[in-house]
Design a protein around this motif. Structure first.
Motif, PDB file in Angstrom:
ATOM      1  N   VAL A 419       1.006  -1.298  -0.146  1.00 56.84           N
ATOM      2  CA  VAL A 419      -0.171   0.088   0.008  1.00 56.84           C
ATOM      3  C   VAL A 419       0.787   1.347  -0.036  1.00 56.84           C
ATOM      4  O   VAL A 419       1.766   1.291   0.722  1.00 56.84           O
ATOM      5  N   ASP A 420       0.591   2.307  -0.823  1.00 52.57           N
ATOM      6  CA  ASP A 420       1.457   3.401  -1.035  1.00 52.57           C
ATOM      7  C   ASP A 420       0.731   4.577  -0.470  1.00 52.57           C
ATOM      8  O   ASP A 420      -0.238   4.592   0.157  1.00 52.57           O
ATOM      9  N   SER A 421       1.572   5.866  -0.606  1.00 54.63           N
ATOM     10  CA  SER A 421       1.138   6.915  -0.354  1.00 54.63           C
ATOM     11  C   SER A 421      -0.169   7.697  -0.643  1.00 54.63           C
ATOM     12  O   SER A 421      -0.829   8.488  -0.190  1.00 54.63           O
ATOM     13  N   ASP A 422      -0.505   7.034  -1.978  1.00 51.34           N
ATOM     14  CA  ASP A 422      -1.753   7.330  -2.474  1.00 51.34           C
ATOM     15  C   ASP A 422      -3.031   6.474  -2.049  1.00 51.34           C
ATOM     16  O   ASP A 422      -4.010   6.239  -2.551  1.00 51.34           O
ATOM     17  N   TRP A 423      -2.600   5.681  -1.018  1.00 50.41           N
ATOM     18  CA  TRP A 423      -3.521   4.569  -0.597  1.00 50.41           C
ATOM     19  C   TRP A 423      -4.092   3.626  -1.442  1.00 50.41           C
ATOM     20  O   TRP A 423      -5.368   3.374  -1.500  1.00 50.41           O
ATOM     21  N   MET A 424      -3.207   3.199  -2.420  1.00 51.61           N
ATOM     22  CA  MET A 424      -3.517   2.269  -3.359  1.00 51.61           C
ATOM     23  C   MET A 424      -2.837   0.825  -3.152  1.00 51.61           C
ATOM     24  O   MET A 424      -1.775   0.988  -2.782  1.00 51.61           O
ATOM     25  N   THR A 425      -3.347  -0.065  -3.430  1.00 50.12           N
ATOM     26  CA  THR A 425      -3.072  -1.299  -3.129  1.00 50.12           C
ATOM     27  C   THR A 425      -2.382  -1.820  -4.513  1.00 50.12           C
ATOM     28  O   THR A 425      -2.948  -1.515  -5.545  1.00 50.12           O
ATOM     29  N   PHE A 426      -1.192  -2.481  -4.490  1.00 46.23           N
ATOM     30  CA  PHE A 426      -0.230  -2.732  -5.713  1.00 46.23           C
ATOM     31  C   PHE A 426       0.291  -4.162  -5.396  1.00 46.23           C
ATOM     32  O   PHE A 426       0.548  -4.628  -4.229  1.00 46.23           O
ATOM     33  N   LYS A 427       0.677  -4.746  -6.491  1.00 42.46           N
ATOM     34  CA  LYS A 427       1.332  -6.046  -6.490  1.00 42.46           C
ATOM     35  C   LYS A 427       2.454  -5.933  -7.502  1.00 42.46           C
ATOM     36  O   LYS A 427       2.433  -5.485  -8.615  1.00 42.46           O
ATOM     37  N   THR A 434       7.475  -6.649 -12.546  1.00 45.98           N
ATOM     38  CA  THR A 434       6.437  -5.841 -13.032  1.00 45.98           C
ATOM     39  C   THR A 434       5.745  -5.601 -11.845  1.00 45.98           C
ATOM     40  O   THR A 434       5.427  -6.018 -10.872  1.00 45.98           O
ATOM     41  N   THR A 435       4.996  -4.359 -11.725  1.00 45.10           N
ATOM     42  CA  THR A 435       4.191  -3.740 -10.686  1.00 45.10           C
ATOM     43  C   THR A 435       2.718  -3.432 -11.271  1.00 45.10           C
ATOM     44  O   THR A 435       2.550  -2.792 -12.250  1.00 45.10           O
ATOM     45  N   GLU A 436       1.401  -3.800 -10.766  1.00 44.32           N
ATOM     46  CA  GLU A 436       0.418  -3.811 -11.024  1.00 44.32           C
ATOM     47  C   GLU A 436      -0.368  -3.221  -9.893  1.00 44.32           C
ATOM     48  O   GLU A 436      -0.365  -3.462  -8.704  1.00 44.32           O
ATOM     49  N   THR A 437      -0.852  -1.790 -10.219  1.00 46.53           N
ATOM     50  CA  THR A 437      -1.737  -1.223  -9.549  1.00 46.53           C
ATOM     51  C   THR A 437      -3.090  -1.928  -9.241  1.00 46.53           C
ATOM     52  O   THR A 437      -3.915  -2.078 -10.146  1.00 46.53           O
ATOM     53  N   ILE A 438      -3.567  -2.654  -8.098  1.00 51.93           N
ATOM     54  CA  ILE A 438      -4.835  -3.205  -8.027  1.00 51.93           C
ATOM     55  C   ILE A 438      -6.074  -2.362  -7.878  1.00 51.93           C
ATOM     56  O   ILE A 438      -6.956  -2.464  -8.461  1.00 51.93           O
ATOM     57  N   GLY A 439      -6.030  -1.451  -6.925  1.00 51.29           N
ATOM     58  CA  GLY A 439      -6.990  -0.546  -6.592  1.00 51.29           C
ATOM     59  C   GLY A 439      -6.929   0.078  -5.316  1.00 51.29           C
ATOM     60  O   GLY A 439      -5.838  -0.184  -4.455  1.00 51.29           O
ATOM     61  N   PRO A 440      -7.903   1.167  -5.131  1.00 49.36           N
ATOM     62  CA  PRO A 440      -7.971   1.892  -3.625  1.00 49.36           C
ATOM     63  C   PRO A 440      -8.311   1.180  -2.377  1.00 49.36           C
ATOM     64  O   PRO A 440      -9.042   0.169  -2.750  1.00 49.36           O
ATOM     65  N   VAL A 441      -7.535   1.282  -1.453  1.00 48.66           N
ATOM     66  CA  VAL A 441      -7.747   0.438  -0.058  1.00 48.66           C
ATOM     67  C   VAL A 441      -9.264   0.777   0.204  1.00 48.66           C
ATOM     68  O   VAL A 441      -9.846   0.273   0.865  1.00 48.66           O
ATOM     69  N   ASP A 452      -0.856 -13.938   5.822  1.00 50.38           N
ATOM     70  CA  ASP A 452      -1.020 -15.367   6.285  1.00 50.38           C
ATOM     71  C   ASP A 452      -0.233 -16.123   5.089  1.00 50.38           C
ATOM     72  O   ASP A 452      -1.062 -16.505   4.093  1.00 50.38           O
ATOM     73  N   PRO A 453       0.889 -16.828   5.209  1.00 51.33           N
ATOM     74  CA  PRO A 453       1.312 -17.559   3.954  1.00 51.33           C
ATOM     75  C   PRO A 453       0.534 -18.907   3.759  1.00 51.33           C
ATOM     76  O   PRO A 453       0.713 -19.190   2.566  1.00 51.33           O
ATOM     77  N   ASP A 454      -0.035 -19.187   4.823  1.00 48.72           N
ATOM     78  CA  ASP A 454      -0.997 -20.569   4.498  1.00 48.72           C
ATOM     79  C   ASP A 454      -1.995 -20.038   3.777  1.00 48.72           C
ATOM     80  O   ASP A 454      -2.457 -21.108   3.072  1.00 48.72           O
ATOM     81  N   THR A 455      -2.903 -19.069   3.967  1.00 46.24           N
ATOM     82  CA  THR A 455      -4.175 -18.757   3.251  1.00 46.24           C
ATOM     83  C   THR A 455      -4.183 -17.756   2.257  1.00 46.24           C
ATOM     84  O   THR A 455      -4.892 -17.594   1.561  1.00 46.24           O
ATOM     85  N   GLY A 456      -2.900 -16.932   2.191  1.00 37.09           N
ATOM     86  CA  GLY A 456      -3.101 -15.661   1.412  1.00 37.09           C
ATOM     87  C   GLY A 456      -3.678 -14.625   2.066  1.00 37.09           C
ATOM     88  O   GLY A 456      -3.809 -13.581   0.894  1.00 37.09           O
ATOM     89  N   THR A 457      -4.292 -14.642   3.131  1.00 36.40           N
ATOM     90  CA  THR A 457      -5.071 -13.383   3.579  1.00 36.40           C
ATOM     91  C   THR A 457      -4.188 -12.231   3.905  1.00 36.40           C
ATOM     92  O   THR A 457      -2.960 -12.516   4.652  1.00 36.40           O
ATOM     93  N   ILE A 473      -7.425  -7.074   3.051  1.00 33.30           N
ATOM     94  CA  ILE A 473      -7.423  -6.597   1.888  1.00 33.30           C
ATOM     95  C   ILE A 473      -7.754  -7.685   0.655  1.00 33.30           C
ATOM     96  O   ILE A 473      -6.844  -8.727   0.692  1.00 33.30           O
ATOM     97  N   ASP A 474      -8.637  -7.386  -0.136  1.00 38.42           N
ATOM     98  CA  ASP A 474      -8.791  -8.045  -1.451  1.00 38.42           C
ATOM     99  C   ASP A 474      -7.705  -8.240  -2.289  1.00 38.42           C
ATOM    100  O   ASP A 474      -7.421  -6.960  -2.847  1.00 38.42           O
ATOM    101  N   PRO A 475      -7.007  -9.270  -2.619  1.00 36.53           N
ATOM    102  CA  PRO A 475      -5.756  -9.015  -3.322  1.00 36.53           C
ATOM    103  C   PRO A 475      -6.420  -8.922  -4.904  1.00 36.53           C
ATOM    104  O   PRO A 475      -5.425  -8.518  -5.616  1.00 36.53           O
ATOM    105  N   GLU A 476      -7.613  -9.121  -5.237  1.00 36.67           N
ATOM    106  CA  GLU A 476      -8.103  -8.895  -6.571  1.00 36.67           C
ATOM    107  C   GLU A 476      -8.586  -7.274  -6.823  1.00 36.67           C
ATOM    108  O   GLU A 476      -8.237  -6.885  -7.840  1.00 36.67           O
TER     109      GLU A 476
END
Length: 571
Positions: A419-427, A434-441, A452-457, A473-476
């Motif tokens: 999460v960056d200073s624009d409060w956007m989630t990225f991957k 490569t970086t993908e901007t996913i969407g606003p938090v 959680d590495p077991d569930t991906g939450t 946070i929804d990864p999609e």
């Protein structure tokens, strides 16, 4: 070495790669060949029809352009490759060398749909002298040569359902990929992997296994070991034909060319092989002891096996330390913190300013993003030295985002979420860079992430005026959802501890470390920690041992227990 011991010594390493490639795949390149109009320029509309981490990639035409077309009326949504007697053919190659970084431990996959017989075209041809081929593992100098003359591997697909293979100019086999000649596309999947070090293209001399599958079958129609592996991986496509219709031209088609990388993951049969190997080693040891007159298994042997089995039964191999990075006048200092008593030790100074911290068990390093350059850095947890994280081509990875206030590493994907200073989630992919901007938090501000590495939450720490909240946070979509009120006023930083199943944050003003329940957001104070403006936090952990290790240990323990019981009856 006796025969039994030699056999099992071979079975165990072989088992590790018997399962093939079934892990997480990262798409590097896809060409659908879907265009709006017919063209003999195979680079027509590549920015529209291609996707993947490295698109767009152009083609070099090594034959006659008229014999390689996109949007042709016979196959409007595929690539037409044609040929005519005398060596005239459609020959194109991708202008990219698909090699990879040896540290990734992955292997290459090439997929496509092929139709060697176009009954809808003016020519219906099933002769042995007509074929369409895919060449891979070639060098730049031979990539446009016929498979009989290039230095890679070429798979020829003929209209009669047979495939012919060449390796470095030599024939290596004929195999049937389809039951009969037809006017259908057949899906082909080629897997290329190196059992020695995971990199088929590093040119280090280790043998590489190549397997090809047709139409979703789990049984390969082609298996081959390439001595010495590959040093490069150019991919080329060719069509050839003799005895065509009135114009003497034979037409073929190829569609949906895809290049990806995937990890070797053992299948159940692999586990069985390893178990057999483990049993064999125990039998060898038992026979040796009996020959020496020490038939009874001593208590120390059984205790050791029991201890090993107990350790392997844990979710994680050991409890991890908490690491925290400071800011302000102590900018860049890295501290190791015991989560139980909050005692801390200065590890060293990274010399770099960053706001967030994560841990990658795959790299065995902490990860931070430089505030100034946005470079992704690997931080040695033992001395705080840093170095760039490299993508699969050996290039430093950078994040395309604002200042990073939260960072989490997903080991299943080898991705960073932030999460960056624009409060956007990225991957950011650490494979492709490569970086993908996913969407606003949807929450401002967010001062830390954990996963959680077991569930991906993915968890986030939302710090408004007043009490702070734990969110997921929804990864999609990148959107946050409130879990609950932590009742902490000014928390900074967040990390998930997979060993203990809790989250940690630190109160900015009291320097108290809090443990947070990820299900309810209830926070429990642990103790005051060495502060210095801590923002980023991460827990170092060792992932769970592989299932086949558990199976092997179980078999070994059971065998020893059974033998001891039997010896006790005869004593």
């Amino acid at each position: 070495m006796n025969a039994a011991r030699a056999c099992f010594a071979v079975v165990i390493p072989l088992a590790l790669f018997a399962g093939g490639l079934h892990g997480e795949e990262v798409e590097l390149f896809l060409d659908t060949y879907d265009v709006s109009a017919n063209s003999s320029d195979v680079n027509h509309e590549i920015g529209i029809r291609q996707s993947g981490a490295f698109f767009p990639i152009g083609y070099t035409d090594g034959g006659e352009p008229i014999f390689s077309q996109v949007g042709n009326g016979d196959v409007p949504s595929a690539l037409l490759l044609a040929g005519r007697s005398g060596g005239t053919s459609g020959r194109i190659s991708l202008n990219h060398d698909f090699v990879k970084d040896p540290g990734m431990g992955m292997a290459s996959v090439i997929e496509f749909d092929v139709n060697p017989v176009l009954t809808g075209s003016p020519v219906y041809n099933v002769t042995q002298t007509s074929w369409i081929t895919v060449n891979f593992g070639t060098t730049a100098s031979t990539r446009n040569e016929f498979p009989q003359f290039n230095d890679g591997i070429g798979l020829l697909f003929r209209g009669n359902g047979f495939s012919q293979a060449f390796d470095n100019r030599s024939w290596v086999g004929d195999n049937r990929f389809a039951s009969q000649a037809d006017d259908l596309f057949h899906h082909i999947r080629i897997e290329i992997f190196d059992p020695a070090d995971g990199n088929p293209f590093d040119g280090n001399g280790s043998d590489v296994t190549v397997r090809a599958f047709s139409d979703g079958s789990t049984d390969p129609f082609f298996t081959h070991v390439r001595p010495g592996g590959f040093s490069s991986n150019y991919i080329s496509l060719m069509g050839y034909g003799e005895g065509g219709g009135g114009d003497g031209v034979v037409r073929h088609a190829l569609d949906n060319l895809r290049v990806s990388i995937s990890e070797p993951v053992p299948e159940p049969s692999t586990l069985a092989l390893l178990a057999v190997g483990a049993v064999g080693l125990v039998v060898c040891a038992w026979r040796k002891r009996r020959t020496a007159g020490r038939a009874r298994t001593g208590p120390s042997t059984f205790a050791l096996l029991f201890a090993l089995g107990f350790l392997c039964s844990s979710s994680y191999a050991a409890e991890g330390d908490l690491y925290a990075v400071a800011s302000g006048s102590h900018l860049g200092e890295l501290y190791r913190v015991d989560p139980t008593d909050v005692s801390s030790t200065l590890v060293g100074n990274t010399g770099i300013g960053f706001q967030a911290l994560a841990y990658s068990p795959r790299l065995a390093a902490l990860i931070g993003v430089d505030d100034s350059t946005k470079a992704v850095l690997a931080i040695n947890p033992s001395d705080a030295t840093t170095g760039p994280v490299l993508d699969w081509q050996g290039n430093p990875v950078h994040v395309s985002a604002g200042t990073v206030f939260g960072l989490a590493y997903n080991p299943a994907e080898h991705n960073l979420y932030g999460v960056d200073s624009d409060w956007m989630t990225f991957k950011t992919s650490l494979v492709t860079g490569t970086t993908e901007t996913i969407g606003p938090v949807g929450f401002t501000p967010v001062r830390g992430l954990g996963i959680d590495p077991d569930t991906g939450t993915i968890y986030g720490y939302y710090e408004p005026t007043g009490n702070d909240y734990l969110i997921t946070i929804d990864p999609e979509s990148g959107a946050g959802t409130v879990v609950g009120d932590t009742k902490i006023n000014d928390g900074d930083g967040l990390t998930f501890d997979p060993v203990r199943g809790v989250l940690y944050t630190r109160d900015r003003y009291s320097d108290v470390l809090f443990r947070i329940d990820p299900a309810t957001a209830e926070a429990t104070a642990v103790d005051s920690m060495r502060g210095y403006g801590v923002y980023g936090m991460a827990v170092q952990y060792v992932p769970e041992p592989s299932t086949f290790v558990l199976l092997g240990m179980g078999v070994v323990g059971l065998l020893v227990w059974t033998r001891r019981k039997r010896r006790g009856r005869t004593a």
